[in-house]
Each structure stands twice: as C-alpha cells, then as structure tokens.
Design a protein around this motif. Structure first.
Motif, PDB file in Angstrom:
ATOM      1  N   LEU A  63      69.052  19.953  57.352  1.00  0.00           N
ATOM      2  CA  LEU A  63      68.208  18.864  56.903  1.00  0.00           C
ATOM      3  C   LEU A  63      69.052  17.870  56.196  1.00  0.00           C
ATOM      4  CD1 LEU A  63      65.626  20.750  55.652  1.00  0.00           C
ATOM      5  CD2 LEU A  63      65.139  19.284  57.388  1.00  0.00           C
ATOM      6  N   GLY A  64      70.728  18.699  55.644  1.00  0.00           N
ATOM      7  CA  GLY A  64      71.292  17.204  54.998  1.00  0.00           C
ATOM      8  C   GLY A  64      71.217  17.156  54.163  1.00  0.00           C
ATOM      9  N   ASN A  65      72.027  16.731  52.964  1.00  0.00           N
ATOM     10  CA  ASN A  65      71.854  16.980  52.131  1.00  0.00           C
ATOM     11  C   ASN A  65      71.069  15.634  51.045  1.00  0.00           C
ATOM     12  OD1 ASN A  65      73.071  17.601  48.659  1.00  0.00           O
ATOM     13  ND2 ASN A  65      74.368  16.175  48.836  1.00  0.00           N
ATOM     14  N   VAL A  66      69.520  16.773  51.322  1.00  0.00           N
ATOM     15  CA  VAL A  66      68.697  15.760  50.582  1.00  0.00           C
ATOM     16  C   VAL A  66      68.089  16.480  49.271  1.00  0.00           C
ATOM     17  CG1 VAL A  66      68.301  14.780  53.270  1.00  0.00           C
ATOM     18  CG2 VAL A  66      67.255  17.154  51.770  1.00  0.00           C
ATOM     19  N   SER A  67      67.270  15.364  48.935  1.00  0.00           N
ATOM     20  CA  SER A  67      66.822  15.385  47.227  1.00  0.00           C
ATOM     21  C   SER A  67      65.693  16.967  48.070  1.00  0.00           C
ATOM     22  CB  SER A  67      66.209  14.785  47.078  1.00  0.00           C
ATOM     23  OG  SER A  67      65.260  14.335  47.710  1.00  0.00           O
ATOM     24  N   GLN A  68      65.434  17.821  46.390  1.00  0.00           N
ATOM     25  CA  GLN A  68      64.354  19.262  46.814  1.00  0.00           C
ATOM     26  C   GLN A  68      63.217  19.274  46.823  1.00  0.00           C
ATOM     27  OE1 GLN A  68      64.500  20.264  42.677  1.00  0.00           O
ATOM     28  NE2 GLN A  68      63.790  22.680  43.465  1.00  0.00           N
ATOM     29  N   LYS A  69      62.749  17.285  47.085  1.00  0.00           N
ATOM     30  CA  LYS A  69      61.419  18.066  47.104  1.00  0.00           C
ATOM     31  C   LYS A  69      61.381  17.579  48.660  1.00  0.00           C
ATOM     32  CE  LYS A  69      61.147  12.506  46.876  1.00  0.00           C
ATOM     33  NZ  LYS A  69      60.389  11.933  45.948  1.00  0.00           N
ATOM     34  N   ASP A  70      62.267  16.880  49.482  1.00  0.00           N
ATOM     35  CA  ASP A  70      62.418  16.657  51.613  1.00  0.00           C
ATOM     36  C   ASP A  70      63.689  18.294  51.901  1.00  0.00           C
ATOM     37  OD1 ASP A  70      61.853  14.195  50.568  1.00  0.00           O
ATOM     38  OD2 ASP A  70      63.552  13.407  50.395  1.00  0.00           O
ATOM     39  N   ALA A 168      78.442  13.749  57.704  1.00  0.00           N
ATOM     40  CA  ALA A 168      77.316  15.126  58.286  1.00  0.00           C
ATOM     41  C   ALA A 168      76.057  15.627  57.417  1.00  0.00           C
ATOM     42  CB  ALA A 168      78.265  14.881  59.472  1.00  0.00           C
ATOM     43  N   GLU A 169      76.593  15.895  56.829  1.00  0.00           N
ATOM     44  CA  GLU A 169      76.560  16.905  55.466  1.00  0.00           C
ATOM     45  C   GLU A 169      76.134  18.097  55.733  1.00  0.00           C
ATOM     46  OE1 GLU A 169      73.123  14.307  54.547  1.00  0.00           O
ATOM     47  OE2 GLU A 169      73.993  12.755  52.478  1.00  0.00           O
ATOM     48  N   ARG A 170      76.800  18.336  56.824  1.00  0.00           N
ATOM     49  CA  ARG A 170      76.562  19.669  56.870  1.00  0.00           C
ATOM     50  C   ARG A 170      77.798  20.796  57.011  1.00  0.00           C
ATOM     51  NH1 ARG A 170      73.567  19.266  63.385  1.00  0.00           N
ATOM     52  NH2 ARG A 170      72.290  17.343  61.764  1.00  0.00           N
ATOM     53  N   PRO A 171      78.150  21.338  55.848  1.00  0.00           N
ATOM     54  CA  PRO A 171      79.090  22.489  55.495  1.00  0.00           C
ATOM     55  C   PRO A 171      79.343  23.420  56.308  1.00  0.00           C
ATOM     56  CG  PRO A 171      77.674  22.539  54.023  1.00  0.00           C
ATOM     57  CD  PRO A 171      77.298  21.578  54.819  1.00  0.00           C
ATOM     58  N   ALA A 172      80.641  23.754  57.461  1.00  0.00           N
ATOM     59  CA  ALA A 172      80.576  24.953  58.085  1.00  0.00           C
ATOM     60  C   ALA A 172      80.865  26.157  56.959  1.00  0.00           C
ATOM     61  CB  ALA A 172      82.070  24.972  58.662  1.00  0.00           C
ATOM     62  N   VAL A 173      79.745  27.266  57.599  1.00  0.00           N
ATOM     63  CA  VAL A 173      79.898  28.341  56.736  1.00  0.00           C
ATOM     64  C   VAL A 173      79.101  29.447  57.560  1.00  0.00           C
ATOM     65  CG1 VAL A 173      78.162  29.455  55.366  1.00  0.00           C
ATOM     66  CG2 VAL A 173      78.479  26.981  54.381  1.00  0.00           C
ATOM     67  N   VAL A 174      80.083  30.598  57.386  1.00  0.00           N
ATOM     68  CA  VAL A 174      80.071  31.857  58.422  1.00  0.00           C
ATOM     69  C   VAL A 174      79.553  32.818  57.038  1.00  0.00           C
ATOM     70  CG1 VAL A 174      82.124  33.403  59.388  1.00  0.00           C
ATOM     71  CG2 VAL A 174      82.635  31.355  59.194  1.00  0.00           C
ATOM     72  N   VAL A 175      78.425  33.852  58.016  1.00  0.00           N
ATOM     73  CA  VAL A 175      77.153  34.407  57.087  1.00  0.00           C
ATOM     74  C   VAL A 175      78.625  35.298  57.361  1.00  0.00           C
ATOM     75  CG1 VAL A 175      75.002  35.410  57.335  1.00  0.00           C
ATOM     76  CG2 VAL A 175      75.567  32.860  57.392  1.00  0.00           C
ATOM     77  N   GLY A 176      78.951  36.378  56.522  1.00  0.00           N
ATOM     78  CA  GLY A 176      79.482  37.573  56.585  1.00  0.00           C
ATOM     79  C   GLY A 176      80.831  37.446  55.798  1.00  0.00           C
ATOM     80  N   GLY A 177      81.688  35.725  55.758  1.00  0.00           N
ATOM     81  CA  GLY A 177      82.836  35.767  55.717  1.00  0.00           C
ATOM     82  C   GLY A 177      83.888  35.416  55.851  1.00  0.00           C
ATOM     83  N   ARG A 178      84.450  33.959  56.256  1.00  0.00           N
ATOM     84  CA  ARG A 178      85.304  34.047  57.163  1.00  0.00           C
ATOM     85  C   ARG A 178      86.787  34.727  56.989  1.00  0.00           C
ATOM     86  NH1 ARG A 178      86.278  27.119  56.677  1.00  0.00           N
ATOM     87  NH2 ARG A 178      84.218  27.506  57.210  1.00  0.00           N
ATOM     88  N   ARG A 179      87.160  35.586  56.683  1.00  0.00           N
ATOM     89  CA  ARG A 179      88.133  35.894  56.252  1.00  0.00           C
ATOM     90  C   ARG A 179      88.022  37.628  57.119  1.00  0.00           C
ATOM     91  NH1 ARG A 179      90.359  37.764  50.240  1.00  0.00           N
ATOM     92  NH2 ARG A 179      90.642  35.421  50.286  1.00  0.00           N
TER      93      ARG A 179
END
Length: 563
Positions: A63-70, A168-179
């Motif tokens: 969805l990207g960096n949108v407002s809370q209602k969106d 693009a408002e899409r950060p890269a996240v590794v669930v569990g930890g990148r380290r």
C-alpha cells in the motif's frame, strides 16, 4: 610579515538542559517450564499465526506510505479472521503497521547518515593531497585518496538504492532479522550447524502476541494469566480448535507464571481488569520459553531543571566513559559535596553479560544518589550519530584514531540512557540531560585541580567533566572565576567554588548611603593604629594603655570641622 589569521571559529549554541521523561510503560518476564505437549501446541500456533502475519505485512508494504484511514485495516482484519481468530487479528495488523512505520523511519535515518558521509568525503577530495584549504585538509597521499574515491562510489550507490526505496515507499524488511539471515552463509564462523540455525530462524519468525483490552477478564482474553493460581490459557486459532483442552476453544498450559519482578504492579492491573499485553517467546539458543507481560503506565510530567534549581536539591552528576562512570554530588548552588565517586564499568563478553554489568553499574549510581540525599541525576545527551556516520573523516586516522573509534563504539550511550531512565524512575529519582559540548575540556581545565585540593582521593579529568555536567544541568556557568578556591587550610573553610551569584536582598532592606559621619554597624571595620599589638608600645600606650573600645567616629569627624 606576520601570518594572516583566519576568522575566529565560533562555538555552536548550547542546547538547554531538559528533564528526561519517565518510561511510558513497563515490561516484565517469567519463564515457562513447558512439557513436550505444550511445546508442540505453542509451536503450531506460532507457525500458523506467523505465516498469516507475514502475508498481512506484505499487503501493508504494497500500500505504501498512506494515511491511517487508507491502510484498509478493517478489510484485512476480516480476511484474517476467517483463518485465525478475531482475538489474534488485532495484534497481527497492529504489528504490521508498527513494523512498516519503523522501517520507513530507518530509511530516512540511513539517508541522512549517507548524505553526511558523502558530503564530508567530497569536501576533502576537493583539496589536493598534502595541502590545506582553509580548515579542510587533503588526504596525505594518492593511495588513501584513491581508496576514498572508491568509498565515495560505494556510498553513492547505497544512497541511490535508499532514495529509490523511499520514493517507492517500500522498505526492505527481513522477518526474523537480517543479521540472522546473513549468518546462514557463515555457519562455521558463527559456530553453528545447519539444524541449529534453522531452529533459531523458525523461532524468530513465530507470532504469539496478544494485545490487552481494558474490561476483559484479567486485562486480556486472548492470553489470560490468573492472578491467584498463575494459570496460563490462550485462544486457539480456528483451524487448531481440535487441540483445545479447556472450554470455548482454549488451551491451558500445564505450567504456571508468577512474575516475581514488579509483581504488585501486575497484580493491581489484572485485578482491576486493565489492559495487559502478553508475548510468548522462545529462546532457541538456550532451549527456553518465556512469557512477557507489558502495559502502559500513567506518568506525570517531571519537574523542569529551573524548578529543581529553585528547590535547592542535591544532584548526582555522572560522566559516562568506556570503562567507568565518574560521579560528583552537587548542592543546589553547584558546589561539590564530599569526595568524587568512581563506578567501574566493564563491557566485555556476550550481550547478556554486558547488559548485566551495565545494570550493576547503574544500581551503584542509584545507591550513591540515595545515600547522599540526591533528588536526581544529570547525564550528557550523547549520541555520536554524526561521528559514527563520517567515521575516520572526523574521528582521526592511524593507530590513535582507530583506538578512539573503538572507544566510541564501545560506549553504550543509548542503552545507558534508557536503562538509567527506567531504573531511576523506579527508584523515585529523575534524570536531567544536558548538552555534551566542551564538558571534558572545561571540566578538566577548571575543576580537576580544585577538586584534588579538597579531597584525598585521586581526581581525574572525568570527575571535572562530571562537575561541568552537573553545573550545566543546574543552569550555572561551567567555568570557574579565578582566585576563588583557597588551598590554605586556615581559609579553606569558606565556600569552595563561589560560582553562584549573590542572593538578592528582600525589598525594603537596602542600606542607606553612608557618609563620613555615619558610624558603621556591627562593630569596627578597620583597626586604628593604637589597637595593633606591638612589642614596645609607644609613650601614649604606656600611660593610657591599649584601647579596646571603638572610638567615636562622629566626634572625630566633627572635631576636624570645628577647628
């Protein structure tokens, strides 16, 4: 011809001291001694909820960096309710939103740090090797300049990637930890096997978090802990309801939870049915299970530094160093009381060991503050964000620069501040943070020797820095006026520092202007010649004796006018 002097460098404006806000919540932990059946059920629940929570987080990132209602949270919750439970869905969607906002903030921080590093290297590359351009110095040789050019290219590439992710408002996240994900490619260096790494990876990706709800039974219906018997029960997701051993699709663990630390606060909340959040955590490295309880606390605004100064209360000023804590007790006027204190701080070994030693050092500081009757502590608002971003460009090079950078990297500034804030609030003390500029320089120059003259212990420049920190927290000037401290034993009883201004007189008590015929109040202020003791008194003294009373200054003054 003399050397042309450049423009004098101006010091930056110092930030005003402020009182650190107390913690907005509390978190406690208790160990769960589970059996094989309980472990298998909790693992199935965590894997089921973790998979759906990762899917929800993927949808939130799209969805990207949108407002809370969106954000479409209501529609996502309806979709997840069919495969889990309405009790778990709220925590899953909230965790997705919190993780996304945290990742966006980290992107902006990384961009700011990369821009600072690129700007610093660009400025030094603009100066020829071995030369100076104003206050900037070029690199000493072509080899180092070439390496810095390569470093600049790498930083520019990283900055472009970060800018693209922000756009693009899409950060890269590794669930569990990148380290932990990187450790998979270096198992030999981490002394792990493939199976051990897989266990840690699976444990980090489980989801067993239940938000509290005021008015629900004991503050949380999804995971409930009984205040009297310590029983732990949780709601099972819809596909796992066949594993229930309690009414209404719930599972009851065979073990209990007591929460020995801050138990009274926890009992007050669960007895009043106030919201308490629970997390079931598995430590795969140690093979243990834990239950964490957390809640938000009702805090009152702490007093401002000016209010503390007006009260005249004592404060304990602390200077944080790599291997010890230097502390000095100050009164309300900014004068040192007693001898300086040194608390050892050894930050070596594993993370848990370092954290325990840091807690022990803070406990020692709080003990000193309690014994000395201090109302709070004063610390520096350290961060080293700019220094860590630029690295060797501003923190030195060579052997000494490398040692200094390691020292800075080893100082736990953020962890020390957070630990001290929580522990001080629990002990009934407040914390004041001040600007760290020039405290070590001015403190070592103006306060080390005076403190050494007043005490028998060894005083270092770090104790002088603690004096500067404490005086800045009280609103006094850091530098001493010359000629105040008297090392002589006979006159050393007066006030040692003399830094505070004179106390203003109450209105209406100002003395009238004195004239030549007005006698001084409170006795003589100057001895006459006859009052001085001499070995051979004069003829007038033999006949009349020594005068011990004050002469009538009014008559003396009038006699000159009558002649």
């Amino acid at each position: 011809m003399g050397r042309k002097r450049g423009k004098k460098r101006e010091l930056r404006a110092l930030a005003a001291p402020f009182t650190v806000a107390p913690p907005s919540g509390a978190r406690i932990r208790d160990r769960l001694r589970l059996g094989a059946a309980d472990e298998s059920v909790l693992t199935l629940v965590g894997e089921h909820l973790g998979g759906h929570q990762r899917s929800d987080f993927t949808a939130r990132v799209a969805l990207g960096n949108v407002s809370q209602k969106d954000t479409g949270r209501a529609a996502r919750k309806r979709k997840l309710t069919a495969v889990s439970s309405s009790r778990w869905v709220g925590a899953m969607t909230r965790a997705s939103e919190d993780q996304y906002q945290l990742s966006v903030r980290c992107l902006y921080d990384e961009r700011a740090g990369l821009r600072r590093a690129i700007s610093t290297i660009d400025k030094r590359l603009a100066v020829p090797c071995g030369q100076r351009g104003g206050r900037l110095r070029g690199y000493p040789d072509q080899n180092e300049r070439f390496q810095k050019q390569r470093r600049l290219q790498a930083l520019t590439t990283r900055l472009a990637v970060v800018e693209e992710r922000i756009a693009a408002e899409r950060p890269a996240v590794v669930v569990g930890g990148r380290r932990l994900a990187r450790v998979r490619h270096h198992l030999a260096d981490a002394h792990l096997t493939g199976q051990e790494w897989r266990q840690r990876w699976d444990a980090a990706r489980l989801f067993r978090t239940a938000d509290g709800e005021s008015g629900a039974g004991h503050g949380n219906y999804t995971i409930t802990v009984g205040p009297y018997d310590g029983s732990v029960t949780l709601v099972l997701p819809e596909p796992l309801r066949h594993l229930a051993n309690a009414p209404r699709g719930r599972y009851r663990l065979a073990c209990t939870a007591g929460f020995h630390h801050r138990r009274e606060e926890w009992l007050d909340r669960v007895s009043a049915h106030r919201a308490v959040r629970y997390d079931i955590v598995r430590d795969a490295a140690r093979g243990r299970w834990y239950l964490d309880a957390s809640w938000s606390a009702d805090t009152t605004p702490p007093p401002a530094p000016d209010e503390i100064r007006q009260r005249g209360e004592r404060l304990l000023a602390v200077d944080l160093n790599a291997d010890h804590l230097a502390a000095v007790v100050l009164d309300g006027h900014g004068n040192p009381i007693g001898e300086p204190h040194t608390v050892p701080l050894e930050l070596t070994g594993p993370t848990t060991t370092r954290d325990g030693r840091l807690r022990a050092a803070i406990t020692g500081l709080l003990g000193i503050a309690k014994r000395q009757g201090c109302a709070g502590l004063v610390i520096e608002d350290l961060g080293f964000a700019d220094a860590r971003a630029t690295g060797r460009e501003t923190m030195g090079r060579g052997g000494r620069g490398k040692q200094f950078r390691r020292t800075v990297a080893g100082i736990p500034t953020a962890r020390f501040r957070e630990r001290l804030r929580g522990m001080a609030c629990h002990a009934g003390l407040f914390v004041i943070a001040v600007d760290p500029a020039h405290t070590s320089i001015w403190g070592g120059r103006d306060w080390q020797r005076p403190l050494q003259q007043q005490t028998k212990t060894t005083v270092t420049r770090h104790h002088g820095a603690a004096m500067a920190i404490g005086r800045r927290g009280l609103g006094h000037r850091v530098r001493r006026r010359p000629g105040v401290t008297a090392p002589d034993q006979r006159i050393g009883q007066r006030r040692a520092t003399g830094q505070t201004g004179p106390v203003p007189r109450p209105r209406g008590t100002t003395s009238p202007p004195r004239t030549a015929g007005t006698p001084p109040e409170g006795g003589k202020t100057r001895l006459c010649r006859g009052d001085q003791l001499v070995l051979l008194p004069g003829p007038q003294d033999r006949s009349e004796g020594h005068r011990t009373t004050c002469p009538d200054y009014g008559e003396l003054a009038n006699s000159d006018q009558q002649r």
